[in-house]
Design an enzyme around this catalytic site. Structure first.
Site, PDB file in Angstrom:
ATOM      1  N   GLU A  48       2.526   5.070 -20.859  1.00  0.00           N
ATOM      2  CA  GLU A  48       3.588   3.824 -20.936  1.00  0.00           C
ATOM      3  C   GLU A  48       2.882   2.292 -21.145  1.00  0.00           C
ATOM      4  OE1 GLU A  48       8.054   2.896 -19.243  1.00  0.00           O
ATOM      5  OE2 GLU A  48       6.276   2.988 -17.965  1.00  0.00           O
TER       6      GLU A  48
ATOM      7  N   LYS B 162      -0.196  -3.688   4.967  1.00  0.00           N
ATOM      8  CA  LYS B 162      -0.064  -4.679   6.172  1.00  0.00           C
ATOM      9  C   LYS B 162      -1.196  -4.375   7.192  1.00  0.00           C
ATOM     10  CE  LYS B 162       4.079  -7.146   5.690  1.00  0.00           C
ATOM     11  NZ  LYS B 162       5.354  -7.763   6.213  1.00  0.00           N
TER      12      LYS B 162
ATOM     13  N   GLY C 213       8.186   4.683 -16.576  1.00  0.00           N
ATOM     14  CA  GLY C 213       8.117   5.988 -17.033  1.00  0.00           C
ATOM     15  C   GLY C 213       7.691   7.060 -16.138  1.00  0.00           C
TER      16      GLY C 213
END
Length: 208
Positions: A15, A138, A113
């Site tokens: 995609e 994090k 997709g």
């Protein structure tokens, strides 16, 4: 994608064309000779990256852009034998449900997709579907392997369509496995600092 540079005769149908595709072309790994849709072409519907990527694509006869209802058409994708699909995830729970859209309660991306390609790889003969994610966020303070997805978090790929989940700590094959087996496999690829806590939560849920 860095680890694919020493492969040969790869074909890409996607995609989105990412930045690192340039390296795969330059290394000779991608020839697209076996692309079942357009032989000798990398097929896609859009690209996202830097000026270098756009310069690479400009007037590039090795690239063929298609409408999204063509690139993501499950009926055509699943007909490809040994189809291998690779997608990214944000977090995954013990059942194998994958959230690839929300980060910290805020939308980061839509489904794209992922659902199309993941389903196609599941029903393709010899197909494999990989969903990759970091085990933490994090600076290792948040586990991206979670017992359950929080209320309101979208399920981008259902537990019924998930195949392989990959983190930097390994690979969990979930297709065809029961909840107990899925939970153990998922915990095994979590960051080591969170595994004991995740196992405790799994026992509370009755999953192990």
């Amino acid at each position: 994608m860095d680890y694919l540079k020493h492969h040969r005769n790869l074909s890409i149908h996607t995609e989105m064309i990412p930045e690192k595709i340039i390296d795969l072309f330059d290394s000779g790994a991608v020839t697209n000779e076996n692309n079942p849709f357009y032989k000798g072409k990398m097929t896609a519907t859009f690209a996202y990256g830097s000026r270098s990527l756009y310069d690479f694509l400009h007037d590039n006869k090795d690239v063929y852009m298609l409408p999204v209802n063509k690139t993501n058409y499950i009926c055509e994708l699943q007909a490809v034998k040994n189809l291998v699909t690779v997608n990214a995830g944000v977090e995954v729970d013990f059942l194998g449900q994958v959230n690839s859209e929300m980060v910290g309660g805020n939308y980061w991306s839509s489904t794209g997709g992922q659902a199309d390609f993941q389903l196609a790889s599941r029903i393709s003969e010899g197909g494999k579907g990989f969903i990759c994610l970091h085990s933490t966020a994090k600076q290792d303070t948040i586990s991206k392997i979670v017992p359950t997805l929080k209320p309101g978090i979208p399920v981008t790929t259902s537990k019924n369509d998930v195949d392989y989940i990959v983190t930097e700590y390994g690979v969990a094959r979930l297709r065809g496995k029961a909840i107990r087996e899925r939970t153990k496999a998922i915990i095994d690829i979590a960051h080591p600092a969170f595994r004991e806590e995740l196992l405790f939560e799994a026992k509370k849920l009755g999953y192990v």
